[in-house]
Design a protein around this motif. Structure first.
Motif, PDB file in Angstrom:
ATOM      1  N   GLU A 138       1.019  -1.171   0.011  1.00  0.00           N
ATOM      2  CA  GLU A 138       0.055  -0.175   0.001  1.00  0.00           C
ATOM      3  C   GLU A 138       0.787   1.322  -0.039  1.00  0.00           C
ATOM      4  O   GLU A 138       0.421   2.196  -0.380  1.00  0.00           O
ATOM      5  CB  GLU A 138      -0.946  -0.048   1.079  1.00  0.00           C
ATOM      6  CG  GLU A 138      -1.661  -1.405   1.480  1.00  0.00           C
ATOM      7  CD  GLU A 138      -2.987  -1.017   0.473  1.00  0.00           C
ATOM      8  OE1 GLU A 138      -3.372  -0.038   0.063  1.00  0.00           O
ATOM      9  OE2 GLU A 138      -3.736  -2.030   0.338  1.00  0.00           O
ATOM     10  N   ASN A 139       1.944   1.208   0.633  1.00  0.00           N
ATOM     11  CA  ASN A 139       2.882   2.572   0.851  1.00  0.00           C
ATOM     12  C   ASN A 139       3.789   2.778  -0.259  1.00  0.00           C
ATOM     13  O   ASN A 139       4.998   3.187   0.008  1.00  0.00           O
ATOM     14  CB  ASN A 139       3.294   2.094   2.124  1.00  0.00           C
ATOM     15  CG  ASN A 139       4.488   0.891   2.132  1.00  0.00           C
ATOM     16  OD1 ASN A 139       4.336   0.323   1.545  1.00  0.00           O
ATOM     17  ND2 ASN A 139       5.073   1.016   3.376  1.00  0.00           N
ATOM     18  N   VAL A 140       3.720   2.220  -1.650  1.00  0.00           N
ATOM     19  CA  VAL A 140       4.686   2.356  -2.486  1.00  0.00           C
ATOM     20  C   VAL A 140       4.168   3.691  -3.166  1.00  0.00           C
ATOM     21  O   VAL A 140       3.134   4.304  -3.055  1.00  0.00           O
ATOM     22  CB  VAL A 140       4.879   1.510  -3.653  1.00  0.00           C
ATOM     23  CG1 VAL A 140       5.284   0.359  -2.947  1.00  0.00           C
ATOM     24  CG2 VAL A 140       3.381   1.041  -4.165  1.00  0.00           C
ATOM     25  N   ARG A 141       5.160   4.533  -3.833  1.00  0.00           N
ATOM     26  CA  ARG A 141       5.029   5.683  -4.564  1.00  0.00           C
ATOM     27  C   ARG A 141       3.853   5.602  -5.672  1.00  0.00           C
ATOM     28  O   ARG A 141       3.057   6.525  -5.963  1.00  0.00           O
ATOM     29  CB  ARG A 141       6.414   6.182  -5.287  1.00  0.00           C
ATOM     30  CG  ARG A 141       6.257   7.543  -6.260  1.00  0.00           C
ATOM     31  CD  ARG A 141       5.805   8.596  -5.062  1.00  0.00           C
ATOM     32  NE  ARG A 141       5.893   9.864  -5.934  1.00  0.00           N
ATOM     33  CZ  ARG A 141       4.670  10.220  -6.805  1.00  0.00           C
ATOM     34  NH1 ARG A 141       3.565   9.293  -6.679  1.00  0.00           N
ATOM     35  NH2 ARG A 141       4.551  11.168  -7.619  1.00  0.00           N
ATOM     36  N   PHE A 142       3.893   4.497  -6.440  1.00  0.00           N
ATOM     37  CA  PHE A 142       2.835   4.326  -7.452  1.00  0.00           C
ATOM     38  C   PHE A 142       2.090   2.943  -7.201  1.00  0.00           C
ATOM     39  O   PHE A 142       2.614   2.004  -7.913  1.00  0.00           O
ATOM     40  CB  PHE A 142       3.699   4.329  -8.801  1.00  0.00           C
ATOM     41  CG  PHE A 142       4.327   5.513  -9.382  1.00  0.00           C
ATOM     42  CD1 PHE A 142       3.785   6.751  -9.307  1.00  0.00           C
ATOM     43  CD2 PHE A 142       5.617   5.512  -9.222  1.00  0.00           C
ATOM     44  CE1 PHE A 142       4.088   7.819  -9.591  1.00  0.00           C
ATOM     45  CE2 PHE A 142       6.340   6.827  -9.490  1.00  0.00           C
ATOM     46  CZ  PHE A 142       5.468   8.018  -9.675  1.00  0.00           C
ATOM     47  N   PRO A 143       1.199   2.954  -6.345  1.00  0.00           N
ATOM     48  CA  PRO A 143       0.397   1.585  -6.037  1.00  0.00           C
ATOM     49  C   PRO A 143      -0.231   1.171  -7.490  1.00  0.00           C
ATOM     50  O   PRO A 143      -0.809   1.990  -8.241  1.00  0.00           O
ATOM     51  CB  PRO A 143      -0.435   2.243  -4.765  1.00  0.00           C
ATOM     52  CG  PRO A 143      -0.345   3.568  -4.940  1.00  0.00           C
ATOM     53  CD  PRO A 143       0.707   4.257  -5.502  1.00  0.00           C
ATOM     54  N   ILE A 144      -0.575  -0.098  -7.497  1.00  0.00           N
ATOM     55  CA  ILE A 144      -1.221  -0.655  -8.592  1.00  0.00           C
ATOM     56  C   ILE A 144      -2.735  -0.457  -8.217  1.00  0.00           C
ATOM     57  O   ILE A 144      -3.400  -1.053  -7.337  1.00  0.00           O
ATOM     58  CB  ILE A 144      -0.826  -2.050  -8.792  1.00  0.00           C
ATOM     59  CG1 ILE A 144       0.593  -2.007  -9.096  1.00  0.00           C
ATOM     60  CG2 ILE A 144      -1.675  -2.853 -10.047  1.00  0.00           C
ATOM     61  CD1 ILE A 144       1.153  -3.430  -9.255  1.00  0.00           C
ATOM     62  N   PHE A 145      -3.439   0.189  -9.060  1.00  0.00           N
ATOM     63  CA  PHE A 145      -4.660   0.545  -9.001  1.00  0.00           C
ATOM     64  C   PHE A 145      -5.635  -0.625  -9.850  1.00  0.00           C
ATOM     65  O   PHE A 145      -6.630  -1.029  -9.464  1.00  0.00           O
ATOM     66  CB  PHE A 145      -5.378   1.772  -9.370  1.00  0.00           C
ATOM     67  CG  PHE A 145      -5.310   2.932  -8.522  1.00  0.00           C
ATOM     68  CD1 PHE A 145      -4.101   3.043  -7.850  1.00  0.00           C
ATOM     69  CD2 PHE A 145      -6.304   3.741  -7.790  1.00  0.00           C
ATOM     70  CE1 PHE A 145      -4.098   4.184  -6.812  1.00  0.00           C
ATOM     71  CE2 PHE A 145      -6.171   4.395  -7.126  1.00  0.00           C
ATOM     72  CZ  PHE A 145      -5.111   4.965  -6.590  1.00  0.00           C
ATOM     73  N   GLY A 146      -5.053  -0.917 -10.993  1.00  0.00           N
ATOM     74  CA  GLY A 146      -5.851  -2.131 -11.780  1.00  0.00           C
ATOM     75  C   GLY A 146      -4.944  -2.013 -13.263  1.00  0.00           C
ATOM     76  O   GLY A 146      -3.731  -1.578 -13.149  1.00  0.00           O
ATOM     77  N   GLY A 147      -5.614  -2.384 -14.269  1.00  0.00           N
ATOM     78  CA  GLY A 147      -4.974  -2.475 -15.480  1.00  0.00           C
ATOM     79  C   GLY A 147      -5.740  -2.596 -16.587  1.00  0.00           C
ATOM     80  O   GLY A 147      -6.928  -2.877 -16.468  1.00  0.00           O
ATOM     81  N   LEU A 148      -5.229  -2.194 -17.743  1.00  0.00           N
ATOM     82  CA  LEU A 148      -6.038  -2.771 -19.157  1.00  0.00           C
ATOM     83  C   LEU A 148      -5.430  -3.642 -19.923  1.00  0.00           C
ATOM     84  O   LEU A 148      -4.094  -3.806 -19.985  1.00  0.00           O
ATOM     85  CB  LEU A 148      -6.115  -1.321 -19.959  1.00  0.00           C
ATOM     86  CG  LEU A 148      -6.844  -1.578 -21.289  1.00  0.00           C
ATOM     87  CD1 LEU A 148      -8.379  -1.919 -21.121  1.00  0.00           C
ATOM     88  CD2 LEU A 148      -6.711  -0.395 -22.179  1.00  0.00           C
ATOM     89  N   MET A 149      -6.155  -4.812 -20.015  1.00  0.00           N
ATOM     90  CA  MET A 149      -5.610  -5.986 -20.758  1.00  0.00           C
ATOM     91  C   MET A 149      -6.118  -6.362 -22.156  1.00  0.00           C
ATOM     92  O   MET A 149      -7.388  -6.089 -22.368  1.00  0.00           O
ATOM     93  CB  MET A 149      -5.781  -7.329 -19.701  1.00  0.00           C
ATOM     94  CG  MET A 149      -5.098  -8.421 -20.258  1.00  0.00           C
ATOM     95  SD  MET A 149      -5.378  -9.880 -19.303  1.00  0.00           S
ATOM     96  CE  MET A 149      -4.254 -11.237 -19.803  1.00  0.00           C
ATOM     97  N   GLN A 150      -5.221  -6.467 -22.918  1.00  0.00           N
ATOM     98  CA  GLN A 150      -5.708  -7.131 -24.264  1.00  0.00           C
ATOM     99  C   GLN A 150      -5.155  -8.628 -24.528  1.00  0.00           C
ATOM    100  O   GLN A 150      -3.928  -9.046 -24.693  1.00  0.00           O
ATOM    101  CB  GLN A 150      -4.854  -6.429 -25.410  1.00  0.00           C
ATOM    102  CG  GLN A 150      -5.218  -6.699 -26.781  1.00  0.00           C
ATOM    103  CD  GLN A 150      -4.528  -6.376 -28.101  1.00  0.00           C
ATOM    104  OE1 GLN A 150      -3.748  -5.609 -27.918  1.00  0.00           O
ATOM    105  NE2 GLN A 150      -5.567  -6.676 -29.252  1.00  0.00           N
ATOM    106  N   PRO A 151      -6.330  -9.419 -24.056  1.00  0.00           N
ATOM    107  CA  PRO A 151      -5.696 -10.750 -23.867  1.00  0.00           C
ATOM    108  C   PRO A 151      -5.041 -11.420 -25.096  1.00  0.00           C
ATOM    109  O   PRO A 151      -4.287 -12.383 -25.125  1.00  0.00           O
ATOM    110  CB  PRO A 151      -6.943 -11.476 -23.621  1.00  0.00           C
ATOM    111  CG  PRO A 151      -8.000 -10.478 -23.200  1.00  0.00           C
ATOM    112  CD  PRO A 151      -7.284  -9.254 -23.763  1.00  0.00           C
ATOM    113  N   SER A 152      -5.437 -10.919 -26.457  1.00  0.00           N
ATOM    114  CA  SER A 152      -4.988 -11.471 -27.631  1.00  0.00           C
ATOM    115  C   SER A 152      -3.613 -10.981 -28.052  1.00  0.00           C
ATOM    116  O   SER A 152      -2.950 -11.565 -29.059  1.00  0.00           O
ATOM    117  CB  SER A 152      -5.862 -11.166 -28.774  1.00  0.00           C
ATOM    118  OG  SER A 152      -6.131  -9.756 -29.372  1.00  0.00           O
ATOM    119  N   ALA A 153      -3.140 -10.097 -27.298  1.00  0.00           N
ATOM    120  CA  ALA A 153      -1.932  -9.616 -27.906  1.00  0.00           C
ATOM    121  C   ALA A 153      -0.988 -10.556 -27.195  1.00  0.00           C
ATOM    122  O   ALA A 153      -1.034 -11.658 -26.691  1.00  0.00           O
ATOM    123  CB  ALA A 153      -1.440  -8.252 -26.898  1.00  0.00           C
TER     124      ALA A 153
END
Lengths: 418, 87
Positions: free
Chosen positions: A164-179
């Motif tokens: 939780e306490n990192v400079r750029f926490p991971i909120f989520g992401g966008l995935m292209q499964p076919s890439a």
């Protein structure tokens, strides 16, 4: 041409693999061709292949200063994707995805296409909103996109830093499964072998030294291996575009910049997808050999050196370690650099020029490899029909003066700023 | 690592500088009619030579001055540096 198959493999194994046919010939240049493609990289070889296959134009030469596949097609990080928001980029790249899916069969060459998916990480609510918008634009163009929340990302890449306490926490992401990824050298070799079998001359170690232009029409070119007449000439030389443009008295919206990549020592399988860091410029995947394949920012100043400097590599890997802390324990196996044709809006140019019979394919920035088949296909169409295909009509040269830029990243005119 | 001699501060590592691009590009004159072609030349078109290149750098983590650097784009050798108004 010998067909590659499990049977030919067994047959040649019996003779200790000493009797394989050569994959392409080493011809001396003829005095005249219908089309000369300058640049024996992925794009040039693909163009020659599609000229022969789709347009039945086989009196073609591919001229290469070094050896085929020795430039950026052999220096990239092998990522294939079509996760673009703008229609021009999305439709063009998705057309390419279909070519990628069938390429091994089409070329009878295993290009090891691996549609493992790409995840672009988001590190703020604003970035999640931007990705949601991009994902929707992609889906409207028929491209697969999945918006992932933090927990869903964590299931896919649990080794990333989810504290939780990192400079750029991971909120989520966008995935292209076919890439995914592919074996980059095989792409160049596969196109070369098929083009050669259809009558294309692949001429290596042949440097272009000048052009013959008469009354605004291309007539031929001078090379280190003699003069060659040509009805049409296509330029596919990526980072060397400005060098040839100077010989043609053309000034282009292109700067040549240095981009580095690196691989770590091989480790056991840990990362299934391609993952990009959203708060900087870093991307990572794991090769079949187990190496972590990584890349990121340009070195940031004009360069033709094909080798990079340490500060940028350190900067890029700092981002990598912020995303995947385990990377800090790995030893670096190799680093290398290539020279990118950075266009002024970040999008490519596939177009005719003011010189009749001269065609231009350049401006690929960071994304040349994944565009290889679509670039070759549309450039072949542009050359054969003397007009762009709908897919590359937006990639015209005069968009810079008319203002119809395709600025996917919103970077403005200085695409080398990192 | 590039080492750039700032005309104000002396020899410093590239980490202290940020790059500003081709220094030979001229902005069209103010208060004059500017053709589309002139804007095109100024905003988008670049020679990007292989070899000697005169370019702008800013000593951003130092004196913050803009300077001009003559650098070889093939070898990365830095031949000369100037104050921005010097040439």
């Amino acid at each position: 041409m010998q067909k590659y198959s499990v049977f030919s493999l067994i047959k040649n194994a019996l003779s200790n693999h000493e009797n394989w046919e050569i994959a392409w010939k080493d011809p001396t240049p003829k005095s005249e061709y219908d089309v000369v493609i300058i640049g024996g990289g992925g794009h040039g070889l693909a163009t020659a292949y599609y000229l022969a296959k789709e347009h039945n134009i086989t009196n073609v030469a591919v001229i290469e200063k070094g050896w085929i596949g020795g430039g950026n097609v052999g220096r990239n990080t092998t990522i294939i994707r079509s996760n673009y928001m703008h229609d021009e980029n999305g439709l063009f790249s998705e057309f390419g995805m279909d070519l990628w899916r069938n390429m091994s069969q089409d070329l009878n060459f295993n290009i090891m296409f691996s549609p493992r998916g790409i995840i672009n990480l988001a590190h703020s609510d604003a970035q999640m909103n931007a990705y949601s918008r991009r994902g929707n634009s992609m889906r409207l163009n028929g491209i697969d996109a999945v918006l992932l929340n933090r927990e869903e990302v964590k299931k896919l890449i649990p080794m990333a830093d989810f504290s939780e306490n990192v400079r750029f926490p991971i909120f989520g992401g966008l995935m292209q499964p076919s890439a995914g990824t592919a074996r980059h050298d095989a792409v160049a070799w596969g196109y070369a072998r098929q083009a050669d079998s259809m009558g294309v001359d692949i001429i290596q170690h042949c440097e272009v030294t000048g052009f013959d232009v008469v009354n605004g029409k291309i007539k031929g070119l001078q090379t280190s291996r003699g003069n060659i007449k040509a009805k049409k000439i296509g330029l596919c030389v990526a980072g060397s575009t400005n060098i040839l443009a100077e010989k043609l008295n053309m000034t282009l919206p292109i700067e040549t910049h240095l981009l580095q990549a690196c691989v770590s020592e091989p480790i056991k399988p840990i990362l299934d997808q391609v993952v990009t860091f959203g708060a900087g410029h870093f991307y990572c995947s794991q090769s079949d050999k187990g190496e972590m394949v990584m890349g990121g920012d340009l070195d940031g100043y004009n360069s033709y050196a094909q080798r990079g400097n340490l500060p940028t590599l350190q900067h890029v890997l700092t981002e990598g370690i912020a995303m995947f802390p385990f990377l800090s324990k790995l030893k670096m196996l190799r680093t290398w650099g290539g020279i990118m044709d950075m266009s002024m809006d970040g999008s490519p140019i596939i177009d005719k020029t003011h010189i009749e019979g001269l065609y231009l394919n350049c401006g690929w920035c960071y994304g040349g490899f994944k565009a290889t088949p679509a670039s070759g296909w549309t450039f072949a169409h542009t050359i054969a029909q003397d007009r762009p295909h709908d897919l590359n009509a937006g990639y015209n040269l005069n968009r810079f003066s008319t203002g119809h830029l395709i600025d996917e990243k919103g970077l403005g005119t200085k695409t080398w700023i990192s | 690592m590039l080492y750039i001699k700032c005309p104000y501060c002396g020899l410093r590592s590239q980490n202290e500088f940020s790059y500003g691009g081709d220094a030979t590009v001229k902005r069209p004159e103010l208060n004059k009619e500017v053709s589309d072609q002139d804007w095109d030349n100024f905003v988008y078109l670049r020679k990007s030579p292989r070899g000697k290149h005169l370019e702008l750098w800013q000593h951003i983590s130092g004196c913050r001055q803009w300077i001009k650097v003559e650098r070889d784009t093939l070898t990365h050798e830095i031949h000369q540096t100037f104050k921005a108004n010097e040439i």
